[in-house]
Write an enzyme that holds these catalytic residues in place. Structure first.
Site, PDB file in Angstrom:
ATOM      1  N   HIS A 109      -3.677  -7.618 -10.094  1.00  0.00           N
ATOM      2  CA  HIS A 109      -2.337  -8.218 -10.233  1.00  0.00           C
ATOM      3  C   HIS A 109      -2.408  -9.611 -10.844  1.00  0.00           C
ATOM      4  CE1 HIS A 109      -0.148  -5.228  -7.703  1.00  0.00           C
ATOM      5  NE2 HIS A 109      -1.318  -5.095  -7.127  1.00  0.00           N
ATOM      6  N   LYS A 152       4.203   5.053  -4.306  1.00  0.00           N
ATOM      7  CA  LYS A 152       3.656   5.404  -5.625  1.00  0.00           C
ATOM      8  C   LYS A 152       4.739   5.919  -6.568  1.00  0.00           C
ATOM      9  CE  LYS A 152      -0.564   4.507  -4.327  1.00  0.00           C
ATOM     10  NZ  LYS A 152      -1.429   3.487  -4.943  1.00  0.00           N
ATOM     11  N   ARG A 185      -1.058 -10.662   1.453  1.00  0.00           N
ATOM     12  CA  ARG A 185      -0.263  -9.978   0.424  1.00  0.00           C
ATOM     13  C   ARG A 185       0.430  -8.723   0.937  1.00  0.00           C
ATOM     14  NH1 ARG A 185      -4.171  -6.707  -3.626  1.00  0.00           N
ATOM     15  NH2 ARG A 185      -2.267  -5.500  -3.794  1.00  0.00           N
ATOM     16  N   ARG A 224      -7.776  -7.049  -0.656  1.00  0.00           N
ATOM     17  CA  ARG A 224      -7.453  -5.652  -0.992  1.00  0.00           C
ATOM     18  C   ARG A 224      -8.092  -5.284  -2.336  1.00  0.00           C
ATOM     19  NH1 ARG A 224      -3.264  -2.192   0.834  1.00  0.00           N
ATOM     20  NH2 ARG A 224      -2.220  -0.897  -0.732  1.00  0.00           N
ATOM     21  N   ASP A 225      -8.171  -6.265  -3.224  1.00  0.00           N
ATOM     22  CA  ASP A 225      -8.878  -6.054  -4.501  1.00  0.00           C
ATOM     23  C   ASP A 225     -10.234  -6.745  -4.471  1.00  0.00           C
ATOM     24  OD1 ASP A 225      -6.606  -4.735  -5.428  1.00  0.00           O
ATOM     25  OD2 ASP A 225      -5.704  -6.598  -6.132  1.00  0.00           O
ATOM     26  N   SER A 227      -3.750   1.368 -10.366  1.00  0.00           N
ATOM     27  CA  SER A 227      -2.680   2.334 -10.613  1.00  0.00           C
ATOM     28  C   SER A 227      -1.893   2.029 -11.881  1.00  0.00           C
ATOM     29  CB  SER A 227      -1.690   2.327  -9.450  1.00  0.00           C
ATOM     30  OG  SER A 227      -2.276   2.877  -8.309  1.00  0.00           O
ATOM     31  N   ASP A 263      -6.237   8.408 -10.595  1.00  0.00           N
ATOM     32  CA  ASP A 263      -6.047   7.236 -11.457  1.00  0.00           C
ATOM     33  C   ASP A 263      -7.199   6.240 -11.362  1.00  0.00           C
ATOM     34  OD1 ASP A 263      -5.273   6.720  -8.808  1.00  0.00           O
ATOM     35  OD2 ASP A 263      -3.706   5.300  -9.406  1.00  0.00           O
ATOM     36  N   HIS A 264      -7.971   6.294 -10.276  1.00  0.00           N
ATOM     37  CA  HIS A 264      -9.133   5.421 -10.061  1.00  0.00           C
ATOM     38  C   HIS A 264      -9.702   5.796  -8.714  1.00  0.00           C
ATOM     39  CE1 HIS A 264      -6.651   3.401  -7.152  1.00  0.00           C
ATOM     40  NE2 HIS A 264      -5.697   3.358  -8.064  1.00  0.00           N
ATOM     41  N   ARG A 275       6.583  -3.513  -2.905  1.00  0.00           N
ATOM     42  CA  ARG A 275       6.913  -2.878  -4.189  1.00  0.00           C
ATOM     43  C   ARG A 275       7.859  -1.701  -3.975  1.00  0.00           C
ATOM     44  NH1 ARG A 275       1.041  -0.484  -5.719  1.00  0.00           N
ATOM     45  NH2 ARG A 275       0.716   0.807  -3.889  1.00  0.00           N
ATOM     46  N   ASP A 324      -4.226   9.792  -5.943  1.00  0.00           N
ATOM     47  CA  ASP A 324      -4.441   8.350  -6.085  1.00  0.00           C
ATOM     48  C   ASP A 324      -5.671   7.928  -5.277  1.00  0.00           C
ATOM     49  OD1 ASP A 324      -3.882   5.427  -6.251  1.00  0.00           O
ATOM     50  OD2 ASP A 324      -1.968   6.150  -7.028  1.00  0.00           O
ATOM     51  N   HIS A 360     -10.481  -0.811  -4.817  1.00  0.00           N
ATOM     52  CA  HIS A 360     -10.759   0.330  -5.692  1.00  0.00           C
ATOM     53  C   HIS A 360     -12.242   0.331  -6.069  1.00  0.00           C
ATOM     54  CE1 HIS A 360      -6.309   0.074  -7.153  1.00  0.00           C
ATOM     55  NE2 HIS A 360      -6.415   0.506  -5.910  1.00  0.00           N
ATOM     56  N   ASP A 391      -5.676   6.481  -1.776  1.00  0.00           N
ATOM     57  CA  ASP A 391      -5.615   5.062  -2.120  1.00  0.00           C
ATOM     58  C   ASP A 391      -5.051   4.211  -0.994  1.00  0.00           C
ATOM     59  OD1 ASP A 391      -5.800   2.902  -4.140  1.00  0.00           O
ATOM     60  OD2 ASP A 391      -3.661   2.802  -3.675  1.00  0.00           O
ATOM     61  N   HIS A 446      -7.290   1.662   1.180  1.00  0.00           N
ATOM     62  CA  HIS A 446      -7.115   0.201   1.201  1.00  0.00           C
ATOM     63  C   HIS A 446      -7.130  -0.387   2.610  1.00  0.00           C
ATOM     64  CE1 HIS A 446      -6.388  -0.866  -2.937  1.00  0.00           C
ATOM     65  NE2 HIS A 446      -5.386  -0.013  -3.089  1.00  0.00           N
ATOM     66  N   ARG A 500       0.885  -8.217 -13.157  1.00  0.00           N
ATOM     67  CA  ARG A 500       1.340  -6.837 -12.925  1.00  0.00           C
ATOM     68  C   ARG A 500       2.722  -6.817 -12.273  1.00  0.00           C
ATOM     69  NH1 ARG A 500      -2.047  -2.032  -9.805  1.00  0.00           N
ATOM     70  NH2 ARG A 500      -0.295  -1.278  -8.586  1.00  0.00           N
ATOM     71  N   GLY A 501       3.514  -5.834 -12.653  1.00  0.00           N
ATOM     72  CA  GLY A 501       4.931  -5.867 -12.322  1.00  0.00           C
ATOM     73  C   GLY A 501       5.354  -5.310 -10.979  1.00  0.00           C
ATOM     74  N   ASP A 502       4.725  -4.221 -10.501  1.00  0.00           N
ATOM     75  CA  ASP A 502       5.335  -3.507  -9.368  1.00  0.00           C
ATOM     76  C   ASP A 502       5.598  -4.410  -8.169  1.00  0.00           C
ATOM     77  OD1 ASP A 502       2.566  -3.630  -8.904  1.00  0.00           O
ATOM     78  OD2 ASP A 502       2.385  -1.601  -8.101  1.00  0.00           O
ATOM     79  N   ARG A 503       4.621  -5.235  -7.837  1.00  0.00           N
ATOM     80  CA  ARG A 503       4.765  -6.084  -6.653  1.00  0.00           C
ATOM     81  C   ARG A 503       5.332  -7.461  -7.001  1.00  0.00           C
ATOM     82  NH1 ARG A 503       2.465  -3.686  -2.258  1.00  0.00           N
ATOM     83  NH2 ARG A 503       0.807  -2.142  -2.581  1.00  0.00           N
TER      84      ARG A 503
END
Ligand SMILES: O=C(O)[C@@H](CO)OP(=O)(O)O
Ligand SMILES: [Mn+2]
Ligand SMILES: [Mn+2]
Length: 546
Positions: free
Chosen positions: A133, A353, A199, A163-164, A72, A460-461, A206, A21, A491, A419, A423, A278-281
């Site tokens: 997200h 992850k 965040r 973070r992004d 991700s 993945d990136h 997550r 990752d 990323h 990853d 971050h 986006r779902g995970d968080r």
């Protein structure tokens, strides 16, 4: 059933996919923690085994544009499904542009509920234009539309990013947004930021790694309990002064208050939109709002609200029940078709992850396919720059045991280090993260050899490949007021490697580089290594057979 692959019968041993990752191919050595790391295993892979470069960002993974970095979710979706779907970022932008988002029942119920109750709509989510997200333009569209449909009051609860987007950019979003709200506010409409925090500090946990984060978020967003400030910009400035060196994602929570009273507590009858796509968080805070019975923390109050997510975050669990835009309908994943072929599949990562190699891999599906075994290694709950090795050794242990068991035809894992440590913005920790992965990769590959298998090593990136913000004008690392380099926590747009670790075919197998090669080509490549033709909907295999 997937037809047999005519060019090659499949390797006798297991086929393993290893996702590193956040491991991109940097364009420069400056700020490149991967280039700076001592990594004999990876160096040997690139020196001795077939490898190609894959696109892992932008339209190659279903993002709206090639300016969008990968992430991700879209990366693991593309790897696992072998296809590129228009992803949440694009689907929401399109639904807003077409107006279809406002015509759907979910938005109409939100507006009706807000108007029938106290007249309050809450919008909660990640406050930036990172497009991983959420996107601030989506939030602005929600607020403007709420006004035009006669909702009198909007309260916005902001999760500061960093973070992004650049690590201390919060005010670059807060100040223009306050001006945007000032332009909308009038005698009949009142929209204000009501609470917030970093965040990585509140709300956006997550995979149940740390519910205490969600508890902290609930207290400020819903209960209005926490340090009080007059407005969001004042809060950000004051918190930075109180916690020197703390970057936006880690800032503590705050409440906006007037005469000692929080301005935006959530009450019975209010409407709430969680505007992340986006779902995970998004799942944990959604459960805190929706679950009738809930034991993850003490909610103290559970207001009866009309709740909607920007998307549905989990189609199996129907979370949330109400959502503004349909998620991508990801079909015909490798998980599904390898299961139909009767293959036993193993998936492993650490908590941070874990959903990436299970839920995202299987097309945002939270239940297993027949013959799948999932193993989660609990992640540390610490700042990852303090433990950059994370659970790489334990993931390797799990993979080695699974390989030695002889039970699995295909296995996959994700090493989170590049990853998660990338971050944090800590360059030295990121080099150590890559070194830890390199050590453990050697152990896994030895077990692949012992089992007579092959491995695809990919990512993945990017992330650890660029650890400094680059000044657009000078092309040199941007500096902080004290002269230190400005850390880049996000990323990257870089390509990622795909290496074929093969000591069994006697040099028959290779990889071909194509102009469009991307993450979605991995599924068909894996199928061929297993001795199957790809599913008709998957992008081309990159495997060559002599
Ligand atoms: O931490 C996350 O949520 C994202 C960045 O926003 O990273 P990744 O896509 O690698 O999970
Ligand atoms: Mn990732
Ligand atoms: Mn990441």
């Amino acid at each position: 059933m997937l037809p047999k692959f005519s060019a090659f019968p499949g390797v006798a041993g297991p086929v393993v996919t290893i996702v590193l990752d956040g491991y991109g191919i940097g364009r420069s050595e400056v700020g490149n923690a991967i280039a700076a790391a001592r990594k004999p295993t990876l160096d040997r892979l690139f020196a001795q085994y077939p490898h190609v470069r894959l696109r892992a960002h932008g339209t190659a993974v279903g993002m709206p544009s090639d300016e969008d970095m990968g992430n991700s979710e879209v990366g693991h979706n593309a790897i696992g499904a072998g296809q590129v779907y228009a992803q949440g970022a694009a689907l929401v932008a399109d639904a807003i542009a077409a107006g279809s988002i406002w015509a759907g029942p979910a938005w109409q119920e939100i507006v009706a509920a807000a108007k029938a109750g106290r007249g309050v709509l809450h919008c909660l989510g990640l406050f930036s234009d990172g497009n991983v997200h959420s996107h601030i333009d989506h939030l602005k569209a929600l607020v403007a539309r709420a006004k035009s449909e006669g909702v009198p009051t909007v309260r916005i609860h902001v999760l500061l990013d960093g973070r992004d987007v650049p690590e201390t950019s919060a005010l670059d979003y807060v100040e223009p947004f306050e001006a945007f709200l000032a332009g909308l506010n009038d005698a009949g409409f009142d929209a204000r930021i009501a609470s917030g925090g970093g965040r990585q500090n509140i709300t956006m946990d997550r995979y149940e790694a740390n519910w205490a984060m969600v508890d902290k978020g609930w207290r400020v967003h819903v209960l209005g309990e926490g340090p009080q400030f007059a407005d969001c910009a004042t809060a950000v400035r004051a918190l930075r002064e109180m916690h020197p060196g703390t970057i936006d994602q880690d800032l503590p929570p705050f409440v906006i208050a007037e005469a000692g009273q929080p301005i935006g507590t959530v009450q019975d009858g209010d409407a709430v939109v969680f505007f992340n796509f986006r779902g995970d968080r998004a799942i944990e805070i959604t459960r805190a709002f929706e679950d009738a019975v809930f034991d993850k923390f003490d909610r103290q109050r559970h207001p009866k609200v009309t709740y909607a997510g920007m998307l549905q975050y989990d189609g199996d669990l129907k979370l949330p029940q109400r959502f503004l835009v349909d998620p991508p309908a990801i079909r015909n994943t490798t998980g599904e078709w390898f299961a139909k072929a009767g293959l036993a599949q193993f998936a492993c990562s650490e908590t941070q992850k874990f959903g990436h190699v299970t839920y995202f891999w299987n097309g945002n599906r939270s239940s297993k396919f027949e013959g799948e075994t999932w193993q989660e290694v609990p992640s540390d709950v610490v700042p990852f720059e303090q433990r950059p090795w994370m659970k790489a050794a334990e993931i390797a242990d799990a993979m080695i045991a699974a390989l030695q068991s002889g039970q699995y035809r295909t296995l996959r894992c994700n090493f989170a280090n590049g990853d998660m440590v990338g971050h944090t913005g800590h360059f030295r920790a990121a080099t150590m993260a890559i070194e830890a992965v390199d050590l453990e990769l050697a152990r896994v590959l030895a077990a692949v050899d012992a089992a007579g298998g092959v491995a695809l090593i990919t990512a993945d990136h990017g992330n650890a490949d660029e650890m400094y913000e680059i000044d657009k004008k000078t092309k040199q690392p941007a500096t902080n007021p004290d002269g230190s380099f400005k850390a880049k926590t996000a990323h990257t747009l870089n390509q990622v490697p795909l290496v074929l670790y093969d000591n069994v075919s006697g040099g028959r197998l290779g990889l071909r580089q194509t102009d469009t090669a991307g993450l979605s080509n991995i599924a068909a490549t894996t199928a061929n290594l297993l001795g199957f033709e790809k599913h008709a909907s998957w992008d081309e295999s990159l495997l060559t057979v002599k």
